[in-house]
Design an enzyme around this catalytic site. Structure first.
Site, mmCIF file in Angstrom:
data_model
loop_
_atom_site.group_PDB
_atom_site.id
_atom_site.type_symbol
_atom_site.label_atom_id
_atom_site.label_comp_id
_atom_site.label_asym_id
_atom_site.label_seq_id
_atom_site.Cartn_x
_atom_site.Cartn_y
_atom_site.Cartn_z
ATOM 1 N N LYS A 1 -4.008 -36.769 34.357
ATOM 2 C CA LYS A 1 -2.690 -36.288 33.947
ATOM 3 C C LYS A 1 -1.642 -37.400 33.976
ATOM 4 C CE LYS A 1 -3.177 -31.350 34.815
ATOM 5 N NZ LYS A 1 -2.706 -30.155 35.545
ATOM 6 N N ARG B 1 -10.192 -29.392 39.997
ATOM 7 C CA ARG B 1 -10.501 -29.333 38.562
ATOM 8 C C ARG B 1 -10.428 -30.749 37.977
ATOM 9 N NH1 ARG B 1 -7.634 -28.726 33.727
ATOM 10 N NH2 ARG B 1 -8.619 -27.360 32.162
#
Length: 279
Positions: A222, A256
């Site tokens: 991210k 995740r």
């Protein structure tokens, strides 16, 4: 001890479990639509299974900043074939990453075990559908929507605001008949948070354990990592593993990630270390 239950399955969450990401979208920020073809997607899924992944999270709509929504039919055409293919060949846990009620319903019918919703079951009919399906659900905090969430996000108190939102969503789920023990919480790294706010969440991730439910941490590739390191999303394995390590040591029940095999090794090291923390 926390245990997820989905139909005939149980998943022990005594230590961190790895959720592998499988995006079957043309505009994923990290893999650029690499897994849109069924055969290619299944090869990726099988590689995760061979590595020992605990859950495969399948998404048919990008939720990256600025992402546009897709139709129900388009999303279904992307996710149902790969869910069915995996289920025919493996008993691995499958998560459907969606906010649409119809996608939830058909995905579970095709073999999905978990609903992972970045909009926390707030879309039309999502909550009632999830309650009818009676599978575990993951409720994520997001400020705004994917198209707008990174435009100057602000909070009165970052932790109190996120916690209050999650508590309210838990209440709504319980009132609808969802089992509390099957609710997973995600503070939403990268979803309506500045770079600094993301690292504040990571530094005090254990704060959310007070809610008494399993926690999911999703930071892999991210912007909080690639903007900090000034690299591309595909060039930040070390940064992603660092975030996974911190999350695991702070008790995240589910992590995740894109890089499954490496993260499984991280979790093993953390698990061994955690055994000696109370001695």
């Amino acid at each position: 001890m926390m245990i997820l239950k989905s139909r005939t399955k149980k998943l022990n969450l005594e230590y961190s479990r790895v959720m592998g990401i499988l995006n079957v979208t043309p505009d994923s920020f990290s893999d650029g639509g690499r897994y849109r073809i069924l055969e290619t997607a299944f090869k990726k899924a099988q590689a995760m299974i061979d590595a020992g992944v605990h859950i495969i999270d399948i998404g048919g709509e990008s939720t990256r900043p600025g992402a546009q929504e897709v139709t129900v039919d388009e999303e279904l055409s992307r996710v149902i074939p790969i869910i069915s293919e995996i289920r025919q060949r493996s008993d691995v846990w499958i998560s459907i990453d969606t906010s649409k009620a119809e996608v939830m319903k058909q995905a579970v019918e095709a073999g999905a075990d978990i609903i992972n919703d970045v909009r926390a079951l707030q879309e039309p009919n999502a909550l009632t559908t999830a309650a009818e399906l009676q599978v575990p659900v993951c409720l994520m905090h997001m400020q705004g929507a994917p198209t707008t969430m990174q435009r100057n996000p602000s909070y009165d108190d970052l932790f109190d605001d996120i916690s209050a939102f999650l508590v309210e969503r838990i209440k709504q789920c319980e009132q609808q008949g969802l089992t509390r023990e099957n609710i997973i919480l995600d503070p939403g790294f990268g979803f309506g948070k500045t770079l600094e706010q993301n690292y504040q969440l990571l530094a005090r991730f254990e704060y959310f354990h007070q809610l008494g439910l399993p926690l999911l941490a999703g930071m892999s590739r991210k912007s909080m990592i690639f903007n900090l390191l000034d690299k591309k999303p595909t060039e930040i394995l070390a940064g992603s593993l660092a975030c996974a390590t911190i999350a695991a040591m702070k008790g995240a029940q589910i992590i995740r990630v894109h890089d499954v095999e490496d993260t499984i090794e991280v979790v093993k090291v953390c698990k061994m270390t955690q055994q000696f923390q109370c001695q």
